[in-house]
Design a protein around this motif. Structure first.
Motif, PDB file in Angstrom:
ATOM      1  N   LEU A 117       0.834  -1.198   0.000  1.00  0.00           N
ATOM      2  CA  LEU A 117       0.000   0.000   0.000  1.00  0.00           C
ATOM      3  C   LEU A 117       0.871   1.251   0.000  1.00  0.00           C
ATOM      4  O   LEU A 117       0.613   2.210  -0.749  1.00  0.00           O
ATOM      5  CB  LEU A 117      -0.930  -0.007   1.205  1.00  0.00           C
ATOM      6  CG  LEU A 117      -1.781   1.250   1.419  1.00  0.00           C
ATOM      7  CD1 LEU A 117      -2.693   1.503   0.221  1.00  0.00           C
ATOM      8  CD2 LEU A 117      -2.607   1.131   2.696  1.00  0.00           C
ATOM      9  N   ASP A 118       1.912   1.247   0.827  1.00  0.00           N
ATOM     10  CA  ASP A 118       2.826   2.392   0.857  1.00  0.00           C
ATOM     11  C   ASP A 118       3.503   2.583  -0.496  1.00  0.00           C
ATOM     12  O   ASP A 118       3.673   3.721  -0.964  1.00  0.00           O
ATOM     13  CB  ASP A 118       3.882   2.178   1.946  1.00  0.00           C
ATOM     14  CG  ASP A 118       3.283   2.219   3.344  1.00  0.00           C
ATOM     15  OD1 ASP A 118       2.182   2.781   3.496  1.00  0.00           O
ATOM     16  OD2 ASP A 118       3.901   1.654   4.279  1.00  0.00           O
ATOM     17  N   CYS A 121       1.021   4.172  -2.964  1.00  0.00           N
ATOM     18  CA  CYS A 121       0.802   5.581  -2.672  1.00  0.00           C
ATOM     19  C   CYS A 121       1.981   6.432  -3.123  1.00  0.00           C
ATOM     20  O   CYS A 121       1.823   7.613  -3.488  1.00  0.00           O
ATOM     21  CB  CYS A 121       0.552   5.769  -1.182  1.00  0.00           C
ATOM     22  SG  CYS A 121      -1.011   5.051  -0.601  1.00  0.00           S
ATOM     23  N   PRO A 131      -5.203   4.180  -3.594  1.00  0.00           N
ATOM     24  CA  PRO A 131      -5.998   3.047  -3.093  1.00  0.00           C
ATOM     25  C   PRO A 131      -5.995   3.006  -1.568  1.00  0.00           C
ATOM     26  O   PRO A 131      -5.158   3.630  -0.911  1.00  0.00           O
ATOM     27  CB  PRO A 131      -5.265   1.835  -3.674  1.00  0.00           C
ATOM     28  CG  PRO A 131      -3.838   2.280  -3.758  1.00  0.00           C
ATOM     29  CD  PRO A 131      -3.883   3.749  -4.097  1.00  0.00           C
ATOM     30  N   ASP A 132      -6.928   2.253  -0.999  1.00  0.00           N
ATOM     31  CA  ASP A 132      -6.933   2.004   0.437  1.00  0.00           C
ATOM     32  C   ASP A 132      -6.510   0.568   0.699  1.00  0.00           C
ATOM     33  O   ASP A 132      -6.246  -0.199  -0.226  1.00  0.00           O
ATOM     34  CB  ASP A 132      -8.309   2.288   1.043  1.00  0.00           C
ATOM     35  CG  ASP A 132      -9.430   1.516   0.349  1.00  0.00           C
ATOM     36  OD1 ASP A 132      -9.115   0.516  -0.337  1.00  0.00           O
ATOM     37  OD2 ASP A 132     -10.600   1.908   0.485  1.00  0.00           O
ATOM     38  N   GLU A 133      -6.442   0.188   1.962  1.00  0.00           N
ATOM     39  CA  GLU A 133      -5.973  -1.156   2.320  1.00  0.00           C
ATOM     40  C   GLU A 133      -6.900  -2.238   1.754  1.00  0.00           C
ATOM     41  O   GLU A 133      -6.427  -3.286   1.274  1.00  0.00           O
ATOM     42  CB  GLU A 133      -5.892  -1.286   3.839  1.00  0.00           C
ATOM     43  CG  GLU A 133      -5.375  -2.650   4.300  1.00  0.00           C
ATOM     44  CD  GLU A 133      -5.356  -2.793   5.818  1.00  0.00           C
ATOM     45  OE1 GLU A 133      -5.085  -3.903   6.296  1.00  0.00           O
ATOM     46  OE2 GLU A 133      -5.621  -1.785   6.521  1.00  0.00           O
ATOM     47  N   LYS A 134      -8.207  -2.001   1.778  1.00  0.00           N
ATOM     48  CA  LYS A 134      -9.166  -2.987   1.255  1.00  0.00           C
ATOM     49  C   LYS A 134      -8.923  -3.247  -0.227  1.00  0.00           C
ATOM     50  O   LYS A 134      -8.988  -4.397  -0.694  1.00  0.00           O
ATOM     51  CB  LYS A 134     -10.591  -2.490   1.491  1.00  0.00           C
ATOM     52  CG  LYS A 134     -11.654  -3.454   1.024  1.00  0.00           C
ATOM     53  CD  LYS A 134     -13.054  -2.908   1.306  1.00  0.00           C
ATOM     54  CE  LYS A 134     -14.132  -3.867   0.816  1.00  0.00           C
ATOM     55  NZ  LYS A 134     -15.503  -3.325   1.060  1.00  0.00           N
ATOM     56  N   THR A 135      -8.638  -2.187  -0.987  1.00  0.00           N
ATOM     57  CA  THR A 135      -8.390  -2.338  -2.429  1.00  0.00           C
ATOM     58  C   THR A 135      -7.130  -3.157  -2.674  1.00  0.00           C
ATOM     59  O   THR A 135      -7.109  -4.041  -3.544  1.00  0.00           O
ATOM     60  CB  THR A 135      -8.258  -0.962  -3.085  1.00  0.00           C
ATOM     61  OG1 THR A 135      -9.444  -0.210  -2.856  1.00  0.00           O
ATOM     62  CG2 THR A 135      -8.032  -1.103  -4.585  1.00  0.00           C
TER      63      THR A 135
END
Length: 451
Positions: A117-118, A121, A131-135
């Motif tokens: 995720l990082d 981003c 995106p978010d964690e769920k994505t």
């Protein structure tokens, strides 16, 4: 790409390939049920998609219109020209960018979802939403299901790494052999689209060891059934609906109709009745016709009961609510009984077909017998003489088996039913008439006169 737009482009490409670019813009637009402006706009869009996805064509080729490529390069390339549409349909732009970052980041080491995720981003273009964690977890689940990545042993937080055994455990020679196998299977088996995509991915892998083009083209296949590839756009949706026992609905354009598509006008001022017929069915089975390269879907409707549709006429396909498992099982059993003697999908009156096949000649391999054994389905073969054998089969009507019998030419004689025998006699008389002289009184010049 919107579903309606994709349907439009499927029919657009199908029309171009089947006519080899022989129509003008107005004729194409009329056949497709769209305006000339929409035709030009769709052609420009397809050209842009092809240019953005392909690295195998020169600048001059990429500047050509799609209809010109179909018309003048039809016999010059072994590549399935229409496959680029599936690459464009595969994912949204945001998904492509995000998955690319994930796979690139996993090249060096195994990482957790939060670490990925990082990375997304930090590396995604500024114009795309972060995106978010769920994505990210949804992306990782998808990549794991398709076998691109794997979850490393150990507890939480789970770490993911690339599943690249084909790169690390196979030698370059083994990779090339695997590529040749995938290439052959994609060109000779159905369905084919996923095989073509796998072949193209493997080609990029082996180019590092075999940069010369000849290494990846040991065989040159000429693809004849463009419609077969295009129909696979609906194939997996229908197969999924069958597995999940879901109803589907679609607009259907019969091959006998003068148009094959109808644009959807959102402006009420210009709203008009859509072409084609609206259908809602419970899909039961998908059937492929090797003789003509066509896909069929068998469905059930309460009013018409079992119905058959050629997949090339289906547009705007949507899945609906599921049905009970017991109902689906009873429908499948009923269809199996009805189609027991269907050569393909015919449900006509059952008749017994008898034919005599002749051997090709003394000392030659009996390829006629080999072919009848391979393609004759549940028919029985009875030796008759050293030069012939009898073939008998029960089928639902003779419409579908007739082209197969006719393809044997003089090596096949129809014995029964008498109606089929008479039909074949008339057809061969018609064919023979095509080869008769146009004028019987034509005098060819003597050899001396030509000098």
């Amino acid at each position: 790409m919107a579903k309606e737009s994709f349907d439009k482009e499927i029919q657009f490409l199908r029309m171009l390939s089947l006519t080899s670019g022989a129509y003008n813009r107005q004729q194409y637009a009329k056949r497709l049920g769209i305006s000339v402006h929409t035709f030009d706009k769709t052609q420009r869009k397809l050209r842009d998609i092809r240019q953005s996805l392909s690295d195998q064509h020169t600048d001059s080729e990429m500047g050509s219109e799609i209809n010109e490529l179909v018309r003048f390069q039809y016999g010059e390339s072994a590549e399935p020209l229409l496959l680029f549409l599936f690459r464009a349909k595969s994912m949204k732009e945001t998904e492509v960018e995000r998955l690319s970052v994930i796979l690139h980041t996993l090249q060096d080491s195994a990482l957790t979802a939060m670490e990925l995720l990082d990375a997304c981003c930090a590396d995604l273009p500024e114009e795309l939403a972060l995106p978010d964690e769920k994505t990210i977890r949804s992306d990782l689940k998808y990549l794991e299901e398709v076998g691109v990545i794997r979850k490393e042993p150990g507890g939480r937080p789970y770490r993911y790494s690339l599943q690249q055994d084909v790169l690390t455990q196979l030698t370059p020679e083994e990779q090339l052999e695997l590529y040749d196998f995938v290439d052959m299977m994609a060109n000779t088996q159905v369905p084919s689209v996923q095989g073509y995509l796998l072949r193209d991915s493997m080609k990029k892998v082996i180019k590092a060891s075999y940069p010369q083009e000849e290494a990846t083209e040991p065989y040159i296949y000429k693809y004849h059934y463009y419609s077969r590839i295009l129909d696979e756009a609906h194939l997996y949706t229908l197969l999924g609906a069958i597995r999940q026992r879901r109803r589907v609905q679609f607009q259907y354009f019969s091959p006998k109709k003068p148009s094959s598509y109808s644009s959807q006008n959102t402006n009420p001022k210009f709203e008009r009745e859509a072409g084609g017929s609206s259908n809602r069915i419970i899909p039961i089975e998908v059937v492929y016709d090797h003789q003509y390269g066509r896909w069929y879907v068998i469905g059930y409707q309460s009013r018409r009961r079992f119905v058959k549709f050629r997949m090339e006429g289906i547009t705007q396909l949507e899945e609906l609510q599921p049905i009970e498992e017991e109902h689906m099982l009873s429908l499948k059993k009923e269809w199996a009984d009805i189609s027991r003697y269907s050569w393909l999908v015919d449900t006509g009156r059952t008749v017994t077909v008898q034919a005599r096949f002749f051997h090709p000649g003394d000392g030659q391999r009996n390829f006629i017998l080999d072919r009848v054994r391979l393609q004759g389905q549940w028919g029985t073969i009875t030796p008759e003489t050293d030069h012939s054998f009898l073939y008998e089969i029960q089928v639902n009507g003779t419409t579908e088996i007739k082209p197969w019998l006719r393809s044997f030419g003089s090596s096949c004689e129809i014995l029964a039913p008498s109606k089929l025998r008479e039909e074949m006699i008339e057809e061969w008389k018609e064919i023979a008439a095509y080869y008769e002289p146009v004028r019987e009184d034509v005098q060819l010049p003597d050899h001396d006169e030509t000098e």
